[in-house]
Design a protein around this motif. Structure first.
Motif, PDB file in Angstrom:
ATOM      1  N   THR A  49       0.837  -1.190   0.000  1.00 18.69           N
ATOM      2  CA  THR A  49       0.000   0.000   0.000  1.00 18.69           C
ATOM      3  C   THR A  49       0.877   1.246   0.000  1.00 18.69           C
ATOM      4  OG1 THR A  49      -1.667  -1.190   1.283  1.00 18.69           O
ATOM      5  CG2 THR A  49      -1.836   1.212   1.240  1.00 18.69           C
ATOM      6  N   ALA A  50       0.427   2.266  -0.706  1.00 18.31           N
ATOM      7  CA  ALA A  50       1.191   3.513  -0.762  1.00 18.31           C
ATOM      8  C   ALA A  50       1.351   4.094   0.638  1.00 18.31           C
ATOM      9  CB  ALA A  50       0.499   4.504  -1.680  1.00 18.31           C
ATOM     10  N   ARG A  51       2.537   4.617   0.912  1.00 18.45           N
ATOM     11  CA  ARG A  51       2.818   5.202   2.215  1.00 18.45           C
ATOM     12  C   ARG A  51       2.858   6.727   2.104  1.00 18.45           C
ATOM     13  NH1 ARG A  51       8.358   2.878   4.082  1.00 18.45           N
ATOM     14  NH2 ARG A  51       8.842   3.057   1.851  1.00 18.45           N
ATOM     15  N   PRO A  52       2.208   7.424   3.020  1.00 19.70           N
ATOM     16  CA  PRO A  52       2.234   8.888   2.963  1.00 19.70           C
ATOM     17  C   PRO A  52       3.525   9.478   3.500  1.00 19.70           C
ATOM     18  CG  PRO A  52       0.901   8.174   4.802  1.00 19.70           C
ATOM     19  CD  PRO A  52       1.287   6.924   4.059  1.00 19.70           C
ATOM     20  N   TYR A  53       4.311   8.711   4.249  1.00 23.40           N
ATOM     21  CA  TYR A  53       5.565   9.193   4.820  1.00 23.40           C
ATOM     22  C   TYR A  53       6.395   7.989   5.245  1.00 23.40           C
ATOM     23  CZ  TYR A  53       2.047   8.826   8.459  1.00 23.40           C
ATOM     24  OH  TYR A  53       0.988   8.404   9.208  1.00 23.40           O
ATOM     25  N   PHE A  54       7.624   8.246   5.666  1.00 25.35           N
ATOM     26  CA  PHE A  54       8.479   7.184   6.203  1.00 25.35           C
ATOM     27  C   PHE A  54       8.263   7.086   7.710  1.00 25.35           C
ATOM     28  CE2 PHE A  54      10.920   8.788   2.518  1.00 25.35           C
ATOM     29  CZ  PHE A  54      11.057   7.610   1.802  1.00 25.35           C
ATOM     30  N   TYR A  55       8.332   5.871   8.236  1.00 29.12           N
ATOM     31  CA  TYR A  55       8.328   5.681   9.685  1.00 29.12           C
ATOM     32  C   TYR A  55       9.447   4.711  10.031  1.00 29.12           C
ATOM     33  CZ  TYR A  55       6.891   4.887  14.475  1.00 29.12           C
ATOM     34  OH  TYR A  55       6.872   4.807  15.852  1.00 29.12           O
ATOM     35  N   LEU A  56      10.415   5.199  10.781  1.00 26.68           N
ATOM     36  CA  LEU A  56      11.568   4.410  11.168  1.00 26.68           C
ATOM     37  C   LEU A  56      11.702   4.431  12.683  1.00 26.68           C
ATOM     38  CD1 LEU A  56      14.111   5.813   8.550  1.00 26.68           C
ATOM     39  CD2 LEU A  56      12.856   3.661   8.396  1.00 26.68           C
ATOM     40  N   GLU A  57      12.051   3.277  13.258  1.00 27.12           N
ATOM     41  CA  GLU A  57      12.252   3.204  14.701  1.00 27.12           C
ATOM     42  C   GLU A  57      13.390   2.244  15.003  1.00 27.12           C
ATOM     43  OE1 GLU A  57       9.901   2.208  18.901  1.00 27.12           O
ATOM     44  OE2 GLU A  57       8.809   2.220  16.989  1.00 27.12           O
ATOM     45  N   GLY A  58      14.206   2.611  15.968  1.00 22.68           N
ATOM     46  CA  GLY A  58      15.316   1.754  16.352  1.00 22.68           C
ATOM     47  C   GLY A  58      15.977   2.244  17.614  1.00 22.68           C
ATOM     48  N   THR A  59      16.819   1.430  18.172  1.00 24.11           N
ATOM     49  CA  THR A  59      17.552   1.781  19.380  1.00 24.11           C
ATOM     50  C   THR A  59      18.782   2.603  19.019  1.00 24.11           C
ATOM     51  OG1 THR A  59      18.790  -0.295  19.231  1.00 24.11           O
ATOM     52  CG2 THR A  59      16.778  -0.307  20.569  1.00 24.11           C
ATOM     53  N   PRO A  60      19.366   3.307  19.996  1.00 24.99           N
ATOM     54  CA  PRO A  60      20.603   4.052  19.720  1.00 24.99           C
ATOM     55  C   PRO A  60      21.686   3.147  19.152  1.00 24.99           C
ATOM     56  CG  PRO A  60      19.691   4.721  21.831  1.00 24.99           C
ATOM     57  CD  PRO A  60      18.877   3.551  21.373  1.00 24.99           C
ATOM     58  N   GLY A  61      22.358   3.621  18.121  1.00 24.14           N
ATOM     59  CA  GLY A  61      23.395   2.847  17.459  1.00 24.14           C
ATOM     60  C   GLY A  61      22.898   2.028  16.280  1.00 24.14           C
ATOM     61  N   THR A  62      21.589   2.000  16.049  1.00 22.46           N
ATOM     62  CA  THR A  62      21.008   1.222  14.951  1.00 22.46           C
ATOM     63  C   THR A  62      21.130   1.971  13.626  1.00 22.46           C
ATOM     64  OG1 THR A  62      19.412   0.224  16.463  1.00 22.46           O
ATOM     65  CG2 THR A  62      18.908   0.098  14.122  1.00 22.46           C
ATOM     66  N   VAL A  63      21.323   1.210  12.552  1.00 19.29           N
ATOM     67  CA  VAL A  63      21.300   1.772  11.198  1.00 19.29           C
ATOM     68  C   VAL A  63      20.006   1.317  10.541  1.00 19.29           C
ATOM     69  CG1 VAL A  63      22.437   1.901   8.958  1.00 19.29           C
ATOM     70  CG2 VAL A  63      23.812   1.758  11.039  1.00 19.29           C
ATOM     71  N   LEU A  64      19.126   2.263  10.255  1.00 18.86           N
ATOM     72  CA  LEU A  64      17.826   1.972   9.648  1.00 18.86           C
ATOM     73  C   LEU A  64      17.896   2.231   8.149  1.00 18.86           C
ATOM     74  CD1 LEU A  64      15.687   3.827  12.343  1.00 18.86           C
ATOM     75  CD2 LEU A  64      16.288   1.399  12.291  1.00 18.86           C
ATOM     76  N   GLU A  65      17.118   1.483   7.391  1.00 16.62           N
ATOM     77  CA  GLU A  65      17.139   1.597   5.933  1.00 16.62           C
ATOM     78  C   GLU A  65      15.738   1.787   5.374  1.00 16.62           C
ATOM     79  OE1 GLU A  65      18.937  -1.910   4.460  1.00 16.62           O
ATOM     80  OE2 GLU A  65      20.974  -1.376   5.084  1.00 16.62           O
ATOM     81  N   ASP A  66      15.665   2.513   4.269  1.00 15.12           N
ATOM     82  CA  ASP A  66      14.409   2.636   3.521  1.00 15.12           C
ATOM     83  C   ASP A  66      14.750   3.066   2.106  1.00 15.12           C
ATOM     84  OD1 ASP A  66      11.645   2.911   2.829  1.00 15.12           O
ATOM     85  OD2 ASP A  66      11.214   3.306   4.940  1.00 15.12           O
ATOM     86  N   ARG A  67      13.707   3.315   1.268  1.00  7.67           N
ATOM     87  CA  ARG A  67      13.933   3.650  -0.138  1.00  7.67           C
ATOM     88  C   ARG A  67      13.002   4.778  -0.564  1.00  7.67           C
ATOM     89  NH1 ARG A  67      13.094  -1.350  -3.730  1.00  7.67           N
ATOM     90  NH2 ARG A  67      11.107  -1.366  -2.566  1.00  7.67           N
ATOM     91  N   LEU A  68      13.549   5.672  -1.367  1.00  7.36           N
ATOM     92  CA  LEU A  68      12.798   6.788  -1.922  1.00  7.36           C
ATOM     93  C   LEU A  68      12.577   6.558  -3.408  1.00  7.36           C
ATOM     94  CD1 LEU A  68      11.731   9.793  -1.562  1.00  7.36           C
ATOM     95  CD2 LEU A  68      14.003  10.488  -2.379  1.00  7.36           C
ATOM     96  N   ALA A  69      11.360   6.790  -3.875  1.00  3.79           N
ATOM     97  CA  ALA A  69      11.031   6.630  -5.293  1.00  3.79           C
ATOM     98  C   ALA A  69      10.944   7.988  -5.972  1.00  3.79           C
ATOM     99  CB  ALA A  69       9.709   5.887  -5.449  1.00  3.79           C
ATOM    100  N   LEU A  70      11.690   8.154  -7.073  1.00  5.58           N
ATOM    101  CA  LEU A  70      11.659   9.364  -7.892  1.00  5.58           C
ATOM    102  C   LEU A  70      11.053   9.017  -9.240  1.00  5.58           C
ATOM    103  CD1 LEU A  70      15.258  10.725  -7.199  1.00  5.58           C
ATOM    104  CD2 LEU A  70      13.126  11.516  -6.151  1.00  5.58           C
ATOM    105  N   ALA A  71      10.033   9.750  -9.652  1.00  7.22           N
ATOM    106  CA  ALA A  71       9.357   9.488 -10.923  1.00  7.22           C
ATOM    107  C   ALA A  71       9.488  10.699 -11.832  1.00  7.22           C
ATOM    108  CB  ALA A  71       7.893   9.156 -10.693  1.00  7.22           C
ATOM    109  N   ASN A  72      10.084  10.489 -13.007  1.00  8.46           N
ATOM    110  CA  ASN A  72      10.239  11.543 -14.004  1.00  8.46           C
ATOM    111  C   ASN A  72       9.161  11.357 -15.069  1.00  8.46           C
ATOM    112  OD1 ASN A  72      11.006  13.385 -15.914  1.00  8.46           O
ATOM    113  ND2 ASN A  72      13.054  12.538 -16.270  1.00  8.46           N
TER     114      ASN A  72
END
Length: 331
Positions: A49-72
Motif C-alpha cells: 500500500t502507498a505510504r504517505p511518509y516514512f516511519y523508522l524506529e530503532g535503538t541508539p546505534g542502529t542503522v535503519l534503511e528505507d527507499r525513496l522513489a523518484l518518478a520523471n
C-alpha cells in the motif's frame, strides 16, 4: 537487518501526503498535479500500500534503511539532489524543514551515500536507497526529519517519522493567553509548548464564566497542528460567543493522546466603547444643563430676598428723595 515499522500512532495531521513542496525554513505544501515534471515519495513494492511518509524506529546505534522513489514524467532527463533535513514547527504551527547547513539533528542522520545526486531518464521511476544512523547517545522519543529532493530550484520534502526506542513522555503547557478583537471577530490568542519527547496532536476546550450571566465557550476540538517535541507555536481560537458587556474569566484546557493535559486562565473586560462614549457625552451635556439651571435659580432668589434689618436700602435709579416739611419757620 533493520526493521521498518508500520505507523502505530494516530493523529498525525501534517504531511498526510507523501510529497511536500517546500522551501527551507518555510511551511511545506503538497506537491500538486499542476506542477508536473517529477515526484518523490516513499517506495513501495508491487503489492504494498502507498505510504504517505516514512516511519523508522530503532535503538541508539542502529542503522535503519528505507527507499525513496523518484518518478520523471517529462521527456527530458532530470538530475535530482537528495539530502536529509531537520523538521520543525513554524511560529504559526506549520511543518517546515531546515536548510542543509542548519540540520544538526535527525536530518543529519540520513545519508544517500553515493546516490546523493541521481539522474532520472525520461518517463522513468528510480528507487534510491538511504540509511538513517541513530547515534549511540540519542535520547528516546520522536526526532522529526524529512528527505528533501531538489531539482531546478524546486524542492520536494517527504516526511520522516523517526523514533528512538525507549521511554516516552507526552507533556505540554499553555502560556500567554490573551483576548483580542470584539464581537463576532473576538479571538483567544495563546502559546502551546511541547515539553515532552513525542509529537502531539492536541485538542482545545474553552470555558468562560461571566459576571452577568452564562457565557458560551467552545467545546473540545482537534487543533490543526502537529506539535513537535521541544517546539513552541502561537495560535488563536475564534470565539464568536464573546459577550458585548461583561467581565469574563477564561479557562483554556489542552489535551493530547498519551496523557498530556494543561490548563491556563485569563480575564477580560468586554465594554461597548462606542455606546459608552455616546452615553458619557449625553450625561455630560445633561450635567451642564442642570448646573446652568441651578445658577439661574440662585441668581433670581438673591434679587428677590429683602435686605436684613438695619441695612440701608439702596436707591433705585431715577427715584428722587421725598421733600420733608420744616416746622417753626416762616413761609
Amino acid at each position: 537487518m533493520p526493521v521498518l515499522h508500520a505507523l502505530k500512532r494516530i493523529g498525525v495531521l501534517f504531511l498526510a501526503t507523501a510529497a511536500i513542496l517546500c522551501t527551507p525554513g518555510t511551511p511545506g505544501a503538497p506537491a500538486a498535479a499542476d506542477e508536473p515534471g517529477w515526484t518523490a515519495e516513499p517506495a513501495t513494492g508491487r503489492a504494498a500500500t502507498a505510504r504517505p511518509y516514512f516511519y523508522l524506529e530503532g535503538t541508539p546505534g542502529t542503522v535503519l534503511e528505507d527507499r525513496l522513489a523518484l518518478a520523471n514524467t517529462t521527456d527530458q532527463e532530470r538530475t535530482v539532489t537528495l539530502r536529509g533535513a531537520d523538521a520543525y514547527n513554524t511560529a504559526g504551527g506549520a511543518f517546515a524543514v531546515r536548510p542543509a547547513t542548519e540540520s544538526t539533528g535527525a536530518g543529519s542522520w540520513i545519508s544517500f551515500g553515493a546516490a546523493g545526486t541521481v539522474k532520472v531518464p525520461p518517463h522513468t521511476r528510480a528507487v534510491v536507497p538511504f540509511t538513517a544512523t541513530v547515534p549511540p547517545a540519542s535520547p528516546p522519543g520522536d526526532h522529526p526529519a524529512a528527505v528533501v529532493a531538489t531539482e531546478g530550484g524546486r524542492e520536494v520534502g517527504v516526511r520522516v517519522h523517526l523514533r528512538v526506542s525507549g521511554p516516552t513522555l507526552a507533556a505540554l503547557t499553555v502560556e500567554d493567553v490573551a483576548v483580542r478583537g470584539k464581537g463576532a471577530g473576538t479571538v483567544v490568542a495563546y502559546t502551546l509548548v511541547n515539553r515532552g519527547n513525542v509529537a502531539l496532536a492536541p485538542e482545545l476546550a474553552l470555558r468562560a464564566e461571566g459576571r452577568f450571566g452564562e457565557v458560551p465557550g467552545r467545546g473540545a476540538r482537534a487543533l490543526p497542528v502537529e506539535l513537535l517535541p521541544g517546539q513552541r507555536v502561537e495560535l488563536t481560537e475564534p470565539w464568536p460567543g464573546a459577550p458585548v458587556f461583561d467581565k469574563v474569566d477564561l479557562a483554556l484546557t489542552v489535551t493530547a493522546p498519551g496523557g498530556a493535559r494543561a490548563t491556563a486562565a485569563a480575564s477580560a473586560w468586554f465594554v461597548p466603547w462606542a455606546i459608552a462614549a455616546r452615553t458619557g457625552a449625553g450625561l455630560l451635556a445633561l450635567g451642564a444643563v442642570a448646573l446652568a439651571a441651578l445658577f439661574l435659580v440662585r441668581t433670581r432668589r438673591a434679587r428677590r430676598e429683602p435686605p436684613p434689618d438695619g441695612a440701608p436700602v439702596p436707591e433705585r435709579a431715577g427715584q428722587t428723595a421725598p421733600e420733608h416739611e420744616l416746622t417753626g419757620t416762616s413761609r
